[in-house]
Design an enzyme around this catalytic site. Structure first.
Site, PDB file in Angstrom:
ATOM      1  N   CYS A  15      -7.697  26.453  13.275  1.00  0.00           N
ATOM      2  CA  CYS A  15      -7.500  25.470  14.306  1.00  0.00           C
ATOM      3  C   CYS A  15      -8.560  25.589  15.371  1.00  0.00           C
ATOM      4  CB  CYS A  15      -6.143  25.689  14.943  1.00  0.00           C
ATOM      5  SG  CYS A  15      -4.854  25.908  13.722  1.00  0.00           S
ATOM      6  N   ARG A  40     -12.980  22.361  12.874  1.00  0.00           N
ATOM      7  CA  ARG A  40     -12.179  23.562  12.589  1.00  0.00           C
ATOM      8  C   ARG A  40     -10.837  23.221  11.962  1.00  0.00           C
ATOM      9  NH1 ARG A  40     -14.038  28.015  15.481  1.00  0.00           N
ATOM     10  NH2 ARG A  40     -12.059  29.037  15.127  1.00  0.00           N
ATOM     11  N   TRP A  88      -5.266  22.926  11.417  1.00  0.00           N
ATOM     12  CA  TRP A  88      -5.422  22.978   9.961  1.00  0.00           C
ATOM     13  C   TRP A  88      -4.262  23.829   9.481  1.00  0.00           C
ATOM     14  CZ3 TRP A  88      -6.383  26.718   6.125  1.00  0.00           C
ATOM     15  CH2 TRP A  88      -6.835  26.226   4.905  1.00  0.00           C
ATOM     16  N   ASN A 114      -4.455  29.693  17.543  1.00  0.00           N
ATOM     17  CA  ASN A 114      -5.291  29.702  16.339  1.00  0.00           C
ATOM     18  C   ASN A 114      -5.173  31.087  15.744  1.00  0.00           C
ATOM     19  OD1 ASN A 114      -7.302  29.448  14.395  1.00  0.00           O
ATOM     20  ND2 ASN A 114      -8.907  30.042  15.842  1.00  0.00           N
ATOM     21  N   GLY A 115      -4.728  31.151  14.481  1.00  0.00           N
ATOM     22  CA  GLY A 115      -4.574  32.455  13.841  1.00  0.00           C
ATOM     23  C   GLY A 115      -3.280  32.481  13.057  1.00  0.00           C
ATOM     24  N   GLU A 500     -23.947  26.179  -6.129  1.00  0.00           N
ATOM     25  CA  GLU A 500     -23.880  25.593  -4.790  1.00  0.00           C
ATOM     26  C   GLU A 500     -23.899  24.059  -4.871  1.00  0.00           C
ATOM     27  OE1 GLU A 500     -23.030  26.385  -1.980  1.00  0.00           O
ATOM     28  OE2 GLU A 500     -23.978  24.998  -0.593  1.00  0.00           O
ATOM     29  N   LYS A 504     -20.951  21.603  -3.449  1.00  0.00           N
ATOM     30  CA  LYS A 504     -21.185  20.484  -2.504  1.00  0.00           C
ATOM     31  C   LYS A 504     -20.517  19.226  -3.019  1.00  0.00           C
ATOM     32  CE  LYS A 504     -22.060  22.154   0.255  1.00  0.00           C
ATOM     33  NZ  LYS A 504     -22.203  23.539   0.473  1.00  0.00           N
ATOM     34  N   GLU A 507     -16.541  19.409  -2.862  1.00  0.00           N
ATOM     35  CA  GLU A 507     -15.842  19.398  -1.579  1.00  0.00           C
ATOM     36  C   GLU A 507     -15.929  18.073  -0.853  1.00  0.00           C
ATOM     37  OE1 GLU A 507     -17.273  22.531   1.005  1.00  0.00           O
ATOM     38  OE2 GLU A 507     -19.295  22.238   0.305  1.00  0.00           O
ATOM     39  N   HIS A 523     -21.408  29.161 -24.963  1.00  0.00           N
ATOM     40  CA  HIS A 523     -20.274  30.071 -25.163  1.00  0.00           C
ATOM     41  C   HIS A 523     -18.955  29.403 -24.764  1.00  0.00           C
ATOM     42  CE1 HIS A 523     -22.949  33.307 -26.173  1.00  0.00           C
ATOM     43  NE2 HIS A 523     -23.694  32.980 -25.137  1.00  0.00           N
ATOM     44  N   LYS A 622     -13.930  23.939   8.762  1.00  0.00           N
ATOM     45  CA  LYS A 622     -15.250  24.563   8.815  1.00  0.00           C
ATOM     46  C   LYS A 622     -15.169  26.070   8.933  1.00  0.00           C
ATOM     47  CE  LYS A 622     -19.691  24.210   9.158  1.00  0.00           C
ATOM     48  NZ  LYS A 622     -20.361  23.956   7.877  1.00  0.00           N
TER      49      LYS A 622
HETATM   50  C1  F6R Z   1     -18.852  25.081   1.743  1.00  0.00           C
HETATM   51  C2  F6R Z   1     -18.520  25.887   2.883  1.00  0.00           C
HETATM   52  C3  F6R Z   1     -17.611  27.049   2.680  1.00  0.00           C
HETATM   53  C4  F6R Z   1     -18.068  28.231   3.537  1.00  0.00           C
HETATM   54  C5  F6R Z   1     -17.046  29.369   3.434  1.00  0.00           C
HETATM   55  C6  F6R Z   1     -17.501  30.596   4.212  1.00  0.00           C
HETATM   56  O1  F6R Z   1     -19.719  24.044   2.091  1.00  0.00           O
HETATM   57  O2  F6R Z   1     -18.933  25.626   3.975  1.00  0.00           O
HETATM   58  O3  F6R Z   1     -17.529  27.403   1.332  1.00  0.00           O
HETATM   59  O4  F6R Z   1     -19.331  28.654   3.088  1.00  0.00           O
HETATM   60  O5  F6R Z   1     -15.827  28.940   3.933  1.00  0.00           O
HETATM   61  O6  F6R Z   1     -17.677  30.288   5.548  1.00  0.00           O
HETATM   62  P1  F6R Z   1     -18.617  31.161   6.480  1.00  0.00           P
HETATM   63  O7  F6R Z   1     -20.013  31.039   5.967  1.00  0.00           O
HETATM   64  O8  F6R Z   1     -18.442  30.563   7.830  1.00  0.00           O
HETATM   65  O9  F6R Z   1     -18.101  32.587   6.388  1.00  0.00           O
END
Ligand code: F6R
Length: 627
Positions: A15, A40, A88, A114-115, A500, A504, A507, A523, A622
């Site tokens: 949050c 967040r 969230w 938050n937590g 990666e 992308k 998500e 395989h 995020k």
């Molecule tokens: C994907 C993404 C997440 C973060 C993951 C770790 O685009 O952003 O997979 O990479 O949640 O977050 P951080 O880097 O903040 O520890």
């Protein structure tokens, strides 16, 4: 019957929290702050204010912050003290009742959090026995009820009640509390969840990060674990610990600029952040690469040179995109420094009784610096005596403050939920670390070192060249919006890039995608290939180029539709692939910095074409501050 709870008829875990006390109307400051923190979490939001009549009111709405604004339009909201929250969901589905702020039983106190309160069930049982009733399914409501119970039963003031209650709590919290009848007091506290206090001119702010504060003041205090900020109107904040011992806060100067928090003419933050990469990578190299002397040095490496030179093993801990950067780190450190590397998901590492040696170097990678699993894994590594190095983006966040040393990526705030510019900068820091250590360890020839450095400074202009193909990639994306599945494949350094690229796409477009080492296809996954299956292949010139060609042929023979990332003039792959995107050639170990760019753009355009909310995709946040 609850008083002054205005619930929007719509319903929300990690949050964002913000609070204000001062001379302005609090509501606009809080709403703007919530918009900045919306990355967040964005399931539901709410505000609580104390008006001129000293009366406490709470307004909440399921949905985005804009839904809360819409809901509040018709309400006469006023007050110069308030707290606000964007959620969230962790405990209880996203709805109005579970949204914060939460009232205490008497409705005299309101709290945002938050937590996670891990022992909330036990605390709740005890409170129920004392006659407390609960409206929501959240752990947060338990905390505010507990604070009120402690306050009443011990006949203590609000701050003492918060201290006593927090001593009973197991878990993580960043909280803020206000009290009906008291328009002059805001109390905030934290443990394992971030909290910043902003010090303005006769006005004070609290927030999960500096983004809601920077517009008003550059002076901030980053609260430490188990510290409480007591903010009385017109008085400097007093910081105490849970035992009420006064702490001397360190006032830091923010370097964040307001522009960095705006979209700057781009339709989405994600596109802006993809386009920023030539500049962010230059910023990340600044002061670390000296072109005249052909030298790369990171202060964190030089200050701890002996540790890096004597390391028997490097453990890289991270989650998500940062974990993909870590996998590239494995190739780099093993190739250039000849140090064995293991890359672990922080969440798995922390629970599987890992073997950690005191001469291990642990590298924790995190954009936000707040990822709960990575923080916990760091604590475990530290407890085993390992040296922990952080690679983080957010200055002053928890991971840099809990590691022995580290390097910032310096890319500025990343607001789009899908990580782009943070990923390339994490890879760049790993490249600079590997070059720096390899030079010191003499595991790299002078010729390779210089060649790699010369190429490294050419990466930003080469990314510019790739970005010029944005329109072409947008056109290509139209062809693929039909797809329900995607496979991405690559070998060597391109394998983590394939993963990666797939992440992308998943998500932000909600299309299922898998990243695979190209040789592994036969395989099992090759069974999925038919004319409907788009396969994105990173087929740049590297040591396994010929092998990748064979893997492309295997896909072709099964009618897969191939989109290849190729180097210019590569007629061989162009003849085999259905579609190609060209990228410039570079040193093999630098290739991920280029090959990821078209994949970022491809996901972006596919998601836009599918009408997705690119910057705030469903179910994501995020900063993952819960495990
Ligand atoms: C994907 C993404 C997440 C973060 C993951 C770790 O685009 O952003 O997979 O990479 O949640 O977050 P951080 O880097 O903040 O520890």
């Amino acid at each position: 019957m609850r008083k002054n709870v205005y619930l929007c008829t719509y319903f929300f875990y990690m949050c964002g929290i913000v609070g204000y006390i001062g001379k302005q109307e609090a509501y606009p400051v809080l709403i703007k702050g919530l918009h900045r923190l919306e990355y967040r979490g964005y399931d539901s939001s709410g505000v609580a204010l104390i008006d001129k009549q000293k009366e406490l009111s709470v307004y909440k709405a399921k949905g985005r912050v804009s839904d809360l604004e819409e809901f509040c339009k018709s309400k006469a909201i006023s007050g110069t003290l308030g707290i606000a929250h964007t959620r969230w969901a962790t405990h209880g589905e996203p709805n109005n009742v579970n949204a914060h702020p939460h009232y205490s039983q008497s409705e005299n106190l309101a709290l945002i959090h938050n937590g996670i309160i891990e022992n909330y069930a036990v605390l709740k049982e005890g409170l129920i026995r004392e006659g407390y009733t609960f409206q929501s399914e959240t752990d947060t409501e338990v905390l505010i009820q507990l604070i009120e119970y402690v306050k009443i039963s011990n006949r203590v003031d609000l701050c003492t009640a918060i201290q006593l209650a927090l001593k009973q709590v197991v878990g993580a919290y960043a909280i803020a509390v206000i009290e009906n009848g008291n328009p002059d007091l805001l109390i905030a506290a934290r443990k394992s969840s971030p909290l910043v206090v902003g010090i303005g001119d006769a006005e004070f702010f609290i927030a999960s990060d500096a983004s809601p504060i920077v517009e008003y003041t550059k002076q901030v205090i980053y609260l430490e674990d188990e510290e409480i900020a007591i903010i009385q109107r017109n008085e400097p904040p007093k910081i105490v610990n849970l035992n009420n011992v006064e702490q001397t806060p360190q006032i830091s100067q923010l370097e964040l600029s307001l522009n960095a928090l705006e979209k700057g003419g781009y339709p989405h933050f994600m596109l802006k952040e993809i386009f920023e990469q030539p500049r962010t990578l230059k910023d990340c190299m600044r002061g670390r690469i000296n072109v005249e002397n052909n030298n790369v040095t990171l202060s964190g490496i030089i200050d701890n040179k002996e540790k890096f030179l004597n390391a028997k093993r490097i453990l890289i801990l991270a989650c998500g995109t940062s974990w993909h950067a870590g996998l590239i780190g494995e190739y780099l450190f093993e190739e250039l420094c000849r140090i064995p590397v293991e890359v672990e998901y922080s969440s798995e590492f922390r629970y599987r009784k890992p073997i950690i040696y005191p001469d291990d170097i642990v590298i924790a990678i995190s954009q936000s610096g707040e990822t709960a699993d990575t923080l916990a894994a760091i604590e475990q590594a530290k407890a085993a005596g390992a040296f922990v190095y952080g690679i983080c983006n957010v200055v002053g966040s928890s991971i840099p403050r809990n590691t022995h040393s580290g390097s910032y990526t310096h890319v500025g705030p990343e607001i789009g939920v899908a990580s782009t510019k943070a990923f390339t900068a994490q890879v760049l820091v790993l490249i600079m670390m590997a070059l720096n250590i390899a030079k010191e360890k003499k595991t790299i020839s002078q010729e390779q070192y210089e060649r790699t450095l010369t190429e490294l400074v050419q990466i930003p202009p080469k990314i510019e060249m790739i970005l010029k193909q944005n329109e072409k990639i947008e056109d290509l994306s139209k062809i693929f919006t039909y797809a329900h599945n995607f496979i991405y494949m690559g070998r060597g350094y391109s394998y983590p890039v394939a993963m990666e690229g797939a992440l992308k796409l998943k998500e932000i477009s909600y299309i299922h995608a898998e990243g695979y080492p190209a040789a592994e296809m036969k395989h099992g996954p090759i069974a999925l290939i038919d004319q409907e299956m788009p396969v994105v292949v990173i087929a740049t010139h590297n040591t396994t180029y010929d092998k990748t060609i064979s893997n492309i042929q295997e896909i072709k023979a099964r009618s897969g539709r191939i989109l290849a990332i190729v180097n210019k003039y590569d007629q061989k792959v162009k003849d085999m692939a259905d579609y190609t995107i060209e990228i410039p050639e570079t040193e093999e170990c630098l290739d991920p910095l280029l090959s990821i760019i078209p994949l970022q753009l491809l996901s972006y355009h596919i998601a836009v074409k599918k009408g997705r909310d690119v910057d705030m995709p469903r179910n994501l946040a995020k900063s993952v501050t819960v495990e």
